[in-house]
Design a protein around this motif. Sequence first.
Motif, PDB file in Angstrom:
ATOM      1  N   UNK A  14      44.592  97.972  85.766  1.00 34.04           N
ATOM      2  CA  UNK A  14      44.170  97.351  87.014  1.00 34.04           C
ATOM      3  C   UNK A  14      44.969  96.201  87.311  1.00 34.04           C
ATOM      4  N   UNK A  15      45.489  95.433  86.482  1.00 31.96           N
ATOM      5  CA  UNK A  15      46.208  94.401  86.426  1.00 31.96           C
ATOM      6  C   UNK A  15      47.564  94.715  87.231  1.00 31.96           C
ATOM      7  N   UNK A  16      48.165  95.615  86.750  1.00 26.10           N
ATOM      8  CA  UNK A  16      49.500  96.360  87.190  1.00 26.10           C
ATOM      9  C   UNK A  16      49.460  96.917  88.380  1.00 26.10           C
ATOM     10  N   UNK A  17      48.512  98.074  88.380  1.00 29.87           N
ATOM     11  CA  UNK A  17      48.622  98.933  89.599  1.00 29.87           C
ATOM     12  C   UNK A  17      47.951  98.503  90.583  1.00 29.87           C
ATOM     13  N   UNK A  18      46.914  97.677  90.821  1.00 28.98           N
ATOM     14  CA  UNK A  18      46.123  97.018  91.589  1.00 28.98           C
ATOM     15  C   UNK A  18      46.697  95.561  91.980  1.00 28.98           C
ATOM     16  N   UNK A  19      46.911  94.773  90.810  1.00 34.54           N
ATOM     17  CA  UNK A  19      47.186  93.386  90.918  1.00 34.54           C
ATOM     18  C   UNK A  19      48.628  93.436  91.550  1.00 34.54           C
ATOM     19  N   UNK A  20      49.578  94.068  90.769  1.00 35.18           N
ATOM     20  CA  UNK A  20      51.258  93.949  91.179  1.00 35.18           C
ATOM     21  C   UNK A  20      51.614  94.892  92.262  1.00 35.18           C
ATOM     22  N   UNK A  21      51.287  96.228  92.018  1.00 33.09           N
ATOM     23  CA  UNK A  21      51.635  97.429  93.067  1.00 33.09           C
ATOM     24  C   UNK A  21      50.868  97.369  94.352  1.00 33.09           C
ATOM     25  N   UNK A  22      49.565  96.811  94.266  1.00 32.97           N
ATOM     26  CA  UNK A  22      48.714  96.772  95.513  1.00 32.97           C
ATOM     27  C   UNK A  22      48.265  97.806  95.850  1.00 32.97           C
ATOM     28  N   UNK A  23      48.004  98.895  94.846  1.00 37.68           N
ATOM     29  CA  UNK A  23      46.995 100.074  94.979  1.00 37.68           C
ATOM     30  C   UNK A  23      45.659  99.684  94.915  1.00 37.68           C
ATOM     31  N   UNK A  24      44.780 100.422  95.389  1.00 40.28           N
ATOM     32  CA  UNK A  24      43.233 100.132  95.222  1.00 40.28           C
ATOM     33  C   UNK A  24      42.746 101.138  94.349  1.00 40.28           C
ATOM     34  N   UNK A  25      41.901 100.652  93.337  1.00 39.42           N
ATOM     35  CA  UNK A  25      41.283 101.455  92.489  1.00 39.42           C
ATOM     36  C   UNK A  25      40.109 102.402  93.248  1.00 39.42           C
ATOM     37  N   UNK A  75      60.091  95.318  94.545  1.00 36.79           N
ATOM     38  CA  UNK A  75      60.683  94.893  93.286  1.00 36.79           C
ATOM     39  C   UNK A  75      60.822  93.415  93.117  1.00 36.79           C
ATOM     40  N   UNK A  76      60.666  92.612  94.006  1.00 37.39           N
ATOM     41  CA  UNK A  76      60.441  91.238  93.618  1.00 37.39           C
ATOM     42  C   UNK A  76      58.952  90.939  93.023  1.00 37.39           C
ATOM     43  N   UNK A  77      57.860  91.472  93.362  1.00 34.55           N
ATOM     44  CA  UNK A  77      56.687  91.416  92.698  1.00 34.55           C
ATOM     45  C   UNK A  77      56.869  91.838  91.197  1.00 34.55           C
ATOM     46  N   UNK A  78      57.417  92.711  91.029  1.00 35.06           N
ATOM     47  CA  UNK A  78      57.489  93.401  89.510  1.00 35.06           C
ATOM     48  C   UNK A  78      58.439  92.382  88.734  1.00 35.06           C
ATOM     49  N   UNK A  79      59.656  92.042  89.319  1.00 38.06           N
ATOM     50  CA  UNK A  79      60.458  90.962  88.571  1.00 38.06           C
ATOM     51  C   UNK A  79      59.746  89.743  88.299  1.00 38.06           C
ATOM     52  N   UNK A  80      58.974  89.252  89.409  1.00 44.00           N
ATOM     53  CA  UNK A  80      58.415  88.109  89.030  1.00 44.00           C
ATOM     54  C   UNK A  80      57.270  88.008  87.911  1.00 44.00           C
ATOM     55  N   UNK A  81      56.836  89.169  87.617  1.00 45.75           N
ATOM     56  CA  UNK A  81      55.877  89.147  86.475  1.00 45.75           C
ATOM     57  C   UNK A  81      56.393  89.772  85.245  1.00 45.75           C
ATOM     58  N   UNK A  82      57.907  89.889  85.259  1.00 43.96           N
ATOM     59  CA  UNK A  82      58.391  90.101  83.998  1.00 43.96           C
ATOM     60  C   UNK A  82      58.909  91.640  83.831  1.00 43.96           C
ATOM     61  N   UNK A  83      58.822  92.515  84.990  1.00 49.86           N
ATOM     62  CA  UNK A  83      58.868  93.912  84.833  1.00 49.86           C
ATOM     63  C   UNK A  83      60.485  94.203  85.107  1.00 49.86           C
ATOM     64  N   UNK A  84      61.427  94.904  84.340  1.00 45.87           N
ATOM     65  CA  UNK A  84      62.625  95.052  84.616  1.00 45.87           C
ATOM     66  C   UNK A  84      62.690  95.966  85.845  1.00 45.87           C
ATOM     67  N   UNK A  85      63.847  95.809  86.866  1.00 44.55           N
ATOM     68  CA  UNK A  85      64.007  96.755  87.979  1.00 44.55           C
ATOM     69  C   UNK A  85      65.279  97.202  88.148  1.00 44.55           C
ATOM     70  N   UNK A  86      65.571  98.483  88.051  1.00 45.87           N
ATOM     71  CA  UNK A  86      66.958  99.207  87.847  1.00 45.87           C
ATOM     72  C   UNK A  86      67.238  99.804  89.139  1.00 45.87           C
ATOM     73  N   UNK A  87      68.143  99.363  89.809  1.00 51.47           N
ATOM     74  CA  UNK A  87      68.272 100.064  91.387  1.00 51.47           C
ATOM     75  C   UNK A  87      69.269 101.000  91.048  1.00 51.47           C
TER      76      UNK A  87
END
Length: 115
Positions: A14-25, A75-87
């Motif tokens: 929930x923290x990742x998929x709703x909180x970071x990605x902004x999807x609804x449960x 991508x910015x939200x993911x990086x801000x919470x420590x997830x690597x983003x590879x373009x």
Amino acid sequence: MQIACPRGTEDVLRSFYAGVLGLAEKPKPAALVSRGGCWFVGHGIELHLGVEDDFRPARKAHPGLLWESGLAALAGRLEAVGHDVVWANDELPGFRRFHTHDPHGNRLEFLEPTA
């Protein structure tokens, strides 16, 4: 689309998929709740996170998730919470895209049309 997860990690999901990605449960049907996991919707996507007792992350196989707009912000939200983003913009004409991993190590690809 279903992605595997370890048992008892719904709060992390929930923290990742709703909180970071902004999807609804999305509530699971009553008959499926006891199996664990959780479902998410948004941006034209529906993901089911399903429990596998012998869980191993999918490090190569992955869903390609079409993100109609705002890919750089995601991508910015993911990086801000420590997830690597590879373009990988130069590999698929007509799309900006990147790969990242969910908290359990499952590979995810996000694509945004350029035209």
